[in-house]
Write a protein that holds these residues in place. Structure first.
Motif, PDB file in Angstrom:
ATOM      1  N   VAL A   1       0.851  -1.190   0.000  1.00  0.00           N
ATOM      2  CA  VAL A   1       0.000   0.000   0.000  1.00  0.00           C
ATOM      3  C   VAL A   1       0.889   1.244   0.000  1.00  0.00           C
ATOM      4  CG1 VAL A   1      -1.732   1.289   1.314  1.00  0.00           C
ATOM      5  CG2 VAL A   1      -1.895  -1.212   1.122  1.00  0.00           C
ATOM      6  N   ARG A   2       0.565   2.171  -0.905  1.00  0.00           N
ATOM      7  CA  ARG A   2       1.390   3.362  -1.097  1.00  0.00           C
ATOM      8  C   ARG A   2       0.516   4.602  -1.250  1.00  0.00           C
ATOM      9  NH1 ARG A   2       3.611  -0.627  -4.451  1.00  0.00           N
ATOM     10  NH2 ARG A   2       5.721  -1.305  -3.824  1.00  0.00           N
ATOM     11  N   PRO A   3       1.122   5.793  -1.192  1.00  0.00           N
ATOM     12  CA  PRO A   3       0.357   7.020  -1.419  1.00  0.00           C
ATOM     13  C   PRO A   3      -0.376   6.977  -2.755  1.00  0.00           C
ATOM     14  CG  PRO A   3       2.522   7.549  -0.547  1.00  0.00           C
ATOM     15  CD  PRO A   3       2.537   6.076  -0.845  1.00  0.00           C
ATOM     16  N   GLY A   4      -1.550   7.584  -2.793  1.00  0.00           N
ATOM     17  CA  GLY A   4      -2.369   7.564  -3.999  1.00  0.00           C
ATOM     18  C   GLY A   4      -3.424   6.480  -3.978  1.00  0.00           C
ATOM     19  N   MET A   5      -3.380   5.605  -2.982  1.00  0.00           N
ATOM     20  CA  MET A   5      -4.378   4.551  -2.832  1.00  0.00           C
ATOM     21  C   MET A   5      -5.339   4.933  -1.700  1.00  0.00           C
ATOM     22  SD  MET A   5      -1.932   1.178  -2.891  1.00  0.00           S
ATOM     23  CE  MET A   5      -0.722   0.904  -4.199  1.00  0.00           C
ATOM     24  N   PRO A   6      -6.621   4.623  -1.841  1.00  0.00           N
ATOM     25  CA  PRO A   6      -7.553   4.893  -0.742  1.00  0.00           C
ATOM     26  C   PRO A   6      -7.125   4.243   0.570  1.00  0.00           C
ATOM     27  CG  PRO A   6      -8.769   4.389  -2.736  1.00  0.00           C
ATOM     28  CD  PRO A   6      -7.322   4.139  -3.051  1.00  0.00           C
ATOM     29  N   ALA A   7      -6.547   3.042   0.507  1.00  0.00           N
ATOM     30  CA  ALA A   7      -6.123   2.362   1.730  1.00  0.00           C
ATOM     31  C   ALA A   7      -4.992   3.098   2.430  1.00  0.00           C
ATOM     32  CB  ALA A   7      -5.697   0.928   1.409  1.00  0.00           C
ATOM     33  N   TYR A   8      -4.307   3.974   1.720  1.00  0.00           N
ATOM     34  CA  TYR A   8      -3.222   4.769   2.298  1.00  0.00           C
ATOM     35  C   TYR A   8      -3.710   6.159   2.697  1.00  0.00           C
ATOM     36  CZ  TYR A   8       1.581   6.587   2.817  1.00  0.00           C
ATOM     37  OH  TYR A   8       2.742   7.134   3.306  1.00  0.00           O
ATOM     38  N   ASP A   9      -4.500   6.775   1.830  1.00  0.00           N
ATOM     39  CA  ASP A   9      -4.850   8.192   1.988  1.00  0.00           C
ATOM     40  C   ASP A   9      -6.148   8.438   2.739  1.00  0.00           C
ATOM     41  OD1 ASP A   9      -2.605   8.822   0.440  1.00  0.00           O
ATOM     42  OD2 ASP A   9      -3.758   8.692  -1.420  1.00  0.00           O
ATOM     43  N   GLU A  10      -7.068   7.475   2.726  1.00  0.00           N
ATOM     44  CA  GLU A  10      -8.410   7.682   3.256  1.00  0.00           C
ATOM     45  C   GLU A  10      -8.649   6.812   4.487  1.00  0.00           C
ATOM     46  OE1 GLU A  10     -11.142   6.791   0.115  1.00  0.00           O
ATOM     47  OE2 GLU A  10     -10.106   8.074  -1.349  1.00  0.00           O
ATOM     48  N   GLU A  11      -9.730   7.107   5.177  1.00  0.00           N
ATOM     49  CA  GLU A  11     -10.181   6.218   6.247  1.00  0.00           C
ATOM     50  C   GLU A  11     -11.063   5.139   5.634  1.00  0.00           C
ATOM     51  OE1 GLU A  11     -12.162   6.415  10.675  1.00  0.00           O
ATOM     52  OE2 GLU A  11     -12.853   7.861   9.186  1.00  0.00           O
ATOM     53  N   VAL A  12     -10.653   3.887   5.778  1.00  0.00           N
ATOM     54  CA  VAL A  12     -11.468   2.758   5.327  1.00  0.00           C
ATOM     55  C   VAL A  12     -12.218   2.239   6.547  1.00  0.00           C
ATOM     56  CG1 VAL A  12     -11.495   0.504   4.211  1.00  0.00           C
ATOM     57  CG2 VAL A  12      -9.794   2.221   3.521  1.00  0.00           C
ATOM     58  N   PHE A  13     -13.531   2.426   6.554  1.00  0.00           N
ATOM     59  CA  PHE A  13     -14.327   2.180   7.756  1.00  0.00           C
ATOM     60  C   PHE A  13     -14.925   0.774   7.728  1.00  0.00           C
ATOM     61  CE2 PHE A  13     -17.354   3.735  11.090  1.00  0.00           C
ATOM     62  CZ  PHE A  13     -16.401   4.322  11.903  1.00  0.00           C
ATOM     63  N   GLY A  14     -14.039  -0.215   7.745  1.00  0.00           N
ATOM     64  CA  GLY A  14     -14.459  -1.606   7.711  1.00  0.00           C
ATOM     65  C   GLY A  14     -13.268  -2.517   7.917  1.00  0.00           C
ATOM     66  N   PRO A  15     -13.427  -3.839   7.749  1.00  0.00           N
ATOM     67  CA  PRO A  15     -12.407  -4.817   8.138  1.00  0.00           C
ATOM     68  C   PRO A  15     -11.281  -4.984   7.121  1.00  0.00           C
ATOM     69  CG  PRO A  15     -14.317  -5.955   7.280  1.00  0.00           C
ATOM     70  CD  PRO A  15     -14.675  -4.492   7.288  1.00  0.00           C
ATOM     71  N   VAL A  16     -10.621  -3.894   6.798  1.00  0.00           N
ATOM     72  CA  VAL A  16      -9.573  -3.894   5.778  1.00  0.00           C
ATOM     73  C   VAL A  16      -8.274  -3.384   6.384  1.00  0.00           C
ATOM     74  CG1 VAL A  16      -8.865  -3.027   3.514  1.00  0.00           C
ATOM     75  CG2 VAL A  16     -11.291  -3.480   3.983  1.00  0.00           C
ATOM     76  N   ALA A  17      -7.254  -4.241   6.428  1.00  0.00           N
ATOM     77  CA  ALA A  17      -5.943  -3.871   6.959  1.00  0.00           C
ATOM     78  C   ALA A  17      -5.005  -3.528   5.808  1.00  0.00           C
ATOM     79  CB  ALA A  17      -5.364  -5.019   7.780  1.00  0.00           C
ATOM     80  N   ALA A  18      -4.291  -2.419   5.945  1.00  0.00           N
ATOM     81  CA  ALA A  18      -3.340  -1.975   4.926  1.00  0.00           C
ATOM     82  C   ALA A  18      -1.924  -2.123   5.472  1.00  0.00           C
ATOM     83  CB  ALA A  18      -3.614  -0.517   4.547  1.00  0.00           C
ATOM     84  N   ILE A  19      -1.094  -2.903   4.790  1.00  0.00           N
ATOM     85  CA  ILE A  19       0.297  -3.094   5.194  1.00  0.00           C
ATOM     86  C   ILE A  19       1.188  -2.190   4.351  1.00  0.00           C
ATOM     87  CG2 ILE A  19       2.213  -4.729   5.370  1.00  0.00           C
ATOM     88  CD1 ILE A  19       0.163  -6.940   5.777  1.00  0.00           C
ATOM     89  N   ILE A  20       1.994  -1.388   5.033  1.00  0.00           N
ATOM     90  CA  ILE A  20       2.869  -0.410   4.386  1.00  0.00           C
ATOM     91  C   ILE A  20       4.300  -0.690   4.822  1.00  0.00           C
ATOM     92  CG2 ILE A  20       3.392   2.054   4.140  1.00  0.00           C
ATOM     93  CD1 ILE A  20       0.433   2.568   5.015  1.00  0.00           C
TER      94      ILE A  20
END
Length: 473
Positions: free
Chosen positions: A366-385
C-alpha cells in the motif's frame, strides 16, 4: 469516521415531520420506523432543557452522583434489551452490545465518584487576597452522535456533562433512533429531573437551527471530517464552544524486534474492533521491510479467525457492516487500491446473498495515492505499508492528515515508550496494545481528527466556565 452522522440516509418526510426507518444489516430486512420531531419541536426540547438547567445546576454533587449511579444500574438491568437494539439497528455483535452497555455503566459510576473532585475549587496563591479558580456549568450541551458505538459515544459525553451541572440534548445518527430513545429512557428511569437529558429525533438538516438557538450553549460531535467542519463552522459563527472527535487512519508501527505472533494478534484486534467500524481502529500497519513478509503471513492467519456470522451467535467474531451502502463504499476503496497497485492477500470479495457483509481483508504494498493509504477505510480492511527503518516508519505514520490513535509493537519497551510519547502525532498512542477509550484517560485527536478531549478530568473541564475569583479583604 463514517459520514452517517450528518447524512439523512434513512429519513423520509411527510409534511414537515420526518420518519426514521431502520433496517437489520444482517439481512437488509426493514425494522421499526419512528416518527421524528419537527424543527419547532426540537427547538422546544432544547429550550425545555435550557429551562431545566436553572434548577439542575444548583443540585449538589451528592444528588447528581446518586442519580448517575442509578443510571448505571438501569444500564446493567436492561443490558440485554439495549444490546438487542444495537444489533437490530446497526449490526453490532450481541455480545459486544452487552459489553458496551456495561462500559457505559462503568463510565457513569466513574464520574459519579470523581466529578466533585475534578471540579473542586483550586486555590491560587497571590501573596495576599484570597484567590481561587472555580468550575461552573455553562448550560445545555448539544451532542451530535454517530451510529457505530450508539450507547458508548453518548454516555461518554453525557455522564461528565450532567455531573458538571449542565443539561443535554442528543441528536443521534438517523439509523439508530431506537438507541436514541432508549438512552433517554435510562435517565428517565434513573429518576433524573424532567428535561435534564432529552433526545431530539431530527434529520441532519435541522442541526444548524439547534446550534444557533440561544438555548444551546455548546456542541460536541463525533463524526466525519465533513460533519465536523459543518458543525464547527456553525458553532464558531455563533461563538459557541465545540468539541470534535472525527475520523482517523490510525497507524501501528511494527518494529524490527517485534514478536510476529504478538504483533499480528494486536494488529488484527486493532483492525477488527466493531467489525473495523471504529474511528480508533488500527488501519495502517507500517512494517520494517526486513520483517514484512513474516508479518504478512502472521496477519493473514490472525485476520482469518474473524469469521462472519450471525451477530446474535456468541461465537461470531465479525458481523455485518452497518449498511449495504457502507459495505459497497468499503469494497470500492479496496478495488481502487488494487487498481493502483496494492496486492490483495486475503478477502476483498463481496459475498453472495442479502445483508451488508464484507470479509476480513488484507492489502499489502500500500502506497500514497491509494484509498487504503490516503483515506479512512471504515471496515475490516488492513493496509500493510513497508518502511525502510524506524525513522521512515514514523514519517509515514505522521504524514497522514489524521491524528487520533496510534500504536507501536516492539519487544523493547523503552523504545516503544519513546516513540509513542514523543514521536507519533496523535491524541493517543499505545505500546503493544490496541487503542481503546477508557473513562480514566483523555480521549481525542489532533489535525483532522478533531480537537478537545472527552473522558477523565480533561473531558469534564471542556464544558464548564473556568472562572477566576479574587476576594480582597
Amino acid at each position: 469516521m463514517d459520514e452517517s452522522t450528518l447524512a439523512d440516509r434513512r429519513t423520509s418526510q411527510t409534511s414537515d415531520r420526518p420518519r426514521f426507518d431502520t433496517f437489520y444489516p444482517a439481512t437488509g430486512q426493514p425494522g421499526h420506523s419512528y416518527e421524528g420531531h419537527t424543527v419547532e419541536e426540537a427547538l422546544k426540547i432544547a429550550r425545555d432543557a435550557h429551562a431545566a438547567f436553572n434548577a439542575w445546576r444548583r443540585t449538589s454533587f451528592t444528588e447528581r452522583a446518586k442519580l448517575m449511579r442509578e443510571a448505571a444500574q438501569v444500564l446493567r438491568r436492561r443490558r440485554d434489551e439495549f444490546a438487542e437494539i444495537m444489533t437490530a439497528e446497526m449490526g453490532k455483535l450481541l455480545k459486544d452490545g452487552q459489553a458496551e452497555a456495561e462500559k457505559c455503566a462503568f463510565n457513569c459510576d466513574y464520574f459519579s465518584e470523581n466529578a466533585e473532585r475534578f471540579l473542586s475549587r483550586e486555590p491560587v496563591d497571590l501573596g495576599g487576597p484570597k484567590a481561587f479558580v472555580t468550575f461552573n456549568p455553562i448550560g445545555t450541551v448539544l451532542a451530535v452522535m454517530p451510529w457505530n458505538f450508539p450507547f458508548w459515544q453518548v454516555f461518554r459525553f453525557a455522564a461528565p456533562t450532567l455531573m458538571a451541572g449542565n443539561t443535554a440534548v442528543l441528536k443521534h445518527a438517523s439509523n439508530v433512533p431506537g438507541c436514541a430513545l432508549a438512552i433517554e429512557s435510562v435517565f428517565r428511569d434513573a429518576g433524573f429531573p424532567e428535561n435534564v437529558f432529552r433526545t431530539a429525533l431530527i434529520p441532519s438538516r435541522s442541526v444548524k437551527a439547534l446550534i444557533e438557538d440561544p438555548s444551546i450553549a455548546a456542541v460536541t460531535l463525533t463524526g466525519s471530517v465533513d460533519a465536523g467542519r459543518q458543525v464547527a463552522g456553525t458553532a464558531g459563527a455563533a461563538l459557541k464552544k465545540s468539541v470534535l472527535e472525527l475520523g482517523s487512519s490510525d497507524a501501528y508501527l511494527v518494529l524490527d524486534d517485534a514478536d510476529m505472533a504478538q504483533a499480528a494478534k494486536v494488529c488484527a484486534a486493532a483492525r477488527m474492533v466493531n467489525g473495523g467500524q471504529s474511528c480508533i481502529a488500527g488501519k495502517r500497519f507500517i512494517v520494517m521491510e526486513q520483517i514484512r513478509e513474516a508479518f504478512e503471513y502472521a496477519l493473514i492467519s490472525e485476520m482469518q479467525t474473524y469469521r462472519m456470522g450471525d451477530p446474535r451467535d456468541p461465537n461470531t467474531k465479525l458481523g455485518p457492516m452497518e449498511s449495504v451502502k457502507a459495505r459497497d463504499h468499503i469494497h470500492e476503496q479496496v478495488q481502487r487500491s488494487i487498481a493502483n497497485g496494492a496486492r490483495l492477500l486475503v478477502g476483498g470479495e463481496v459475498p453472495d446473498g442479502p445483508g451488508a457483509w464484507y470479509p476480513p481483508t488484507v492489502l499489502a504494498d500500500v502506497r500514497p495515492g491509494m484509498p487504503a493509504y490516503d483515506e479512512e477505510v471504515f471496515g475490516p480492511v488492513a493496509a500493510i505499508i513497508a518502511a525502510k527503518d524506524e525513522s521512515d516508519a514514523i514519517r509515514i505514520a505522521n504524514e497522514s492528515h489524521f491524528g487520533l490513535g496510534s500504536g507501536v509493537i516492539t519487544r523493547n519497551l523503552a523504545r516503544g515508550e519513546r516513540i509513542a510519547a514523543e514521536e507519533l502525532e496523535s491524541g493517543m498512542s499505545f505500546v503493544n496494545a490496541n487503542v481503546r477509550s477508557d473513562p480514566r484517560m483523555p480521549f481525542g485527536g489532533v489535525k483532522e481528527s478533531g480537537y478537545g478531549r472527552e473522558c477523565s478530568h480533561f473531558g469534564i473541564h471542556e464544558f464548564v466556565n473556568i472562572k477566576s475569583v479574587l476576594v480582597q479583604g
